[in-house]
Design an enzyme around this catalytic site. Structure first.
Site: not given
Ligand code: ZN
Length: 459
Positions: A122, A274, A325
Site C-alpha cells: 500500500y 482478519h 502480516d
Molecule cells: Zn494487513
C-alpha cells in the site's frame, strides 16, 4: 524433465513412501509416483519432503519495525496506537529501503517454509504524496526482491482512499497510500506490460478495507480488474477491529463480513484477511462462499485483535490460509500453532482443530493452509500434485524433534515442538534449490543491505 526420489513425502492425500517426482523446465510437477523405485542417476532427497506453504498476507516494509512497538505508549495501547507508529515509519521509507527490507524478509520466509507470498502493498507514492516518475516504482521493488530471492509472488497493489467510514478524508500521514481507482487500474495494466505474469508472478488487487474504500469505488475496482483478468485475486482487510465493525454497522446497518457477502460477488477469488470478528451466521456464510479467510495469528495476537472462530469455521469446511502480516514472526509453524493454541485457550480443550476425520491436527493445519493459500495466491501452488509448482521443504530426519518419528508424528514434531534450530534443511521453489543446509546464496549481501536500511530508517 528433472527428477527427485524421496523415501517419504506428504502428498495432498497423506504421507507416501518411495515417491518419484518429476518437473518440467517451468518448474511444474509432471510426475508424482508413490511406491516407485529409484531410477539410476536420480538423486534421493536427504529427508522427508513437505510441500511449501504460501504466505497469503504480507506488508513487507513492516518487517523493519518488528519489535519496535513493544512498550507502553499510552494506557490503552491498541492496534490504533501501533498504527500511528507504523505511519511514522512508513513516511521515511525509500525505494532502496523497501528493496533491501523485502530481500531480507523473503529469504527469512523461505527458510521458515514459505515458498510464496501475497504482498498487500500500500505504499505507492513519494513521502510528499506525489506519484513517482514511474508510478510502479515501489511495486517494482517488491517484484525485483522476490525475483532476486526466488520466492513466488502475488502482488496486490492496495486501493486506499479515505481515513474511515463516512467517508472521512485521508490523513496527511496516509498521503503515500492514496490512489484513485483509475490510477489503480492503469497501474494494473502497466505492471502486466512491464513485468508479465509467469509461474512465480501473479497480480491481483487489494481494496484496503471497507473503511478505506467506498462501496461505489469497490464496485469500480472489482469490475475494472475483471475486465483485465477475470480470475485475478481480490484481497481485503475485513473485520480486524471491533471499532471497524461498529463503524460499519453505523453506516451500512451491517457488520463488515455480512455487508461484503451481501453486496459483492464474493467467491473463490476473494481473500478476507482478519475475519476476526464474525457472528455464527457470518462464519457460516463465509465458509460456504468459497472465499479464503486470511488468518495472521501472530500479528493478531501481537496487536490484541481478537480470536478467529477457527473451530466453527473449519467445521463448516471454510477455506483458509496463513499470513505473517506485520512480520512480528516469520514462521509457518508459529502461525499454525498460534491458531490452534488460540482455540485451545478460548475453549479450554486440546487438539481444538482436529476432528474424528482429521485427528492429526498438525497435518490438517498444514494441508489446509496450503490449499487455501494457493487459492488466495491465484497460482498453482497447492502441494505435491500434478500441475502444481515444484515447491517443497526437506526436513532433517535426525533433528531431535523428528528423529525416530513415524509418518503421522513428523508434522506434530515440526509444528508443536520448539527446541533449537529449525528442522527445515532445504527449500525448493519451482524445482530450484534456494535454501541448502539453512543458507541462501544471497544471505550475506541481504543482511548487509538490510542493516544499512535499518540504520537509516531508525536514525
Ligand atoms: Zn494487513
Amino acid at each position: 524433465m528433472k527428477q527427485l526420489f524421496a523415501e517419504r513425502a506428504l502428498l495432498p492425500e497423506g504421507w507416501h513412501h518411495h515417491v518419484l517426482l518429476g518437473w518440467d523446465d517451468a518448474g511444474i510437477l509432471v510426475q508424482v509416483h508413490p511406491d516407485a523405485t529409484q531410477p539410476a542417476g536420480v538423486a534421493k532427497a536427504d529427508g522427508p519432503l513437505l510441500p511449501g506453504v504460501p504466505n497469503l498476507h504480507s506488508h513487507a516494509f513492516q518487517r523493519a519495525m518488528a519489535g519496535l512497538t513493544e512498550y507502553l505508549a499510552q494506557p490503552t495501547d491498541s492496534f490504533w496506537s501501533w498504527r500511528e507508529l507504523m505511519y511514522r515509519f512508513a513516511q521515511r521509507l525509500s525505494p532502496e529501503h523497501l528493496y533491501a527490507v523485502a530481500c531480507q524478509l523473503y529469504i527469512e520466509m523461505l527458510k521458515a517454509g514459505y515458498t510464496s507470498v501475497c504482498e498487500f502493498h500500500y505504499i505507492h507514492h513519494a513521502p510528499d504524496g506525489q506519484a513517482y516518475a514511474n508510478p510502479a516504482e515501489l511495486s517494482e521493488c517488491l517484484i525485483a526482491a522476490a525475483a532476486e530471492v526466488g520466492i513466488g509472488l502475488t502482488l496486490l497493489p492496495v486501493l486506499y482512499q479515505q481515513a474511515g467510514f463516512g467517508p472521512r478524508p485521508p490523513l496527511p500521514e496516509q498521503a503515500r497510500f492514496i490512489a484513485s481507482t483509475d490510477w489503480m487500474l492503469v497501474l494494473q495494466t502497466r505492471l502486466r506490460g512491464s513485468h508479465p505474469e509467469h509461474a512465480r508472478l501473479r497480480y491481483g488487487v487489494a481494496p484496503h478495507s471497507l473503511r478505506a474504500v467506498t462501496p461505489v469505488e469497490l464496485d469500480r475496482v472489482r469490475t475494472g480488474l475483471h475486465a483485465i483478468d477475470s480470475h485475478a485475486p481480490i484481497h481485503i482487510h475485513i473485520a480486524e477491529q471491533i471499532q471497524e465493525v461498529t463503524d460499519c454497522e453505523a453506516l451500512h446497518g451491517q457488520r463488515p463480513v455480512a455487508w461484503l457477502l451481501d453486496n459483492q460477488p464474493v467467491d473463490a477469488r476473494w481473500c478476507l484477511v482478519h475475519a476476526t470478528h464474525m457472528t455464527p451466521a457470518e462464519v457460516q456464510s463465509l465458509a460456504t462462499s468459497g472465499a479464503v479467510a486470511g488468518i495472521c495469528a501472530t500479528t493478531e495476537a501481537n496487536l490484541g485483535d481478537g480470536i478467529f472462530a477457527g473451530v466453527d469455521y473449519l467445521a463448516r469446511n471454510g477455506a483458509w490460509g496463513i499470513g505473517s502480516d506485520s512480520h512480528i514472526s516469520v514462521s509457518v509453524v508459529d502461525e499454525l500453532r498460534g491458531l490452534e493454541y488460540s482455540q485451545r485457550l478460548r475453549d479450554q480443550r486440546r487438539n481444538a482443530l482436529a476432528t474424528a476425520t482429521h485427528p492429526n491436527v498438525a497435518e490438517r493445519l498444514w494441508q489446509e493452509a496450503i490449499a487455501g493459500g494457493s487459492r488466495a495466491s491465484g497460482r498453482s501452488i497447492a502441494g505435491l500434485a500434478l500441475g502444481q509448482q515444484a515447491d517443497w521443504l526437506v526436513l532433517d530426519p535426525e533433528h531431535p524433534n523428528l528423529a525416530g518419528r513415524k509418518d503421522d508424528q513428523l508434522l506434530a514434531g515440526l509444528v508443536f515442538c520448539q527446541h533449537g534450530n529449525t528442522p527445515i534443511k532445504q527449500v525448493v521453489v519451482a524445482g530450484e534449490t534456494l535454501v541448502k543446509d539453512g543458507h541462501h546464496a544471497r544471505d550475506a549481501k541481504s543482511a548487509r543491505d538490510y542493516r544499512l536500511a535499518l540504520k537509516a530508517l531508525l536514525e
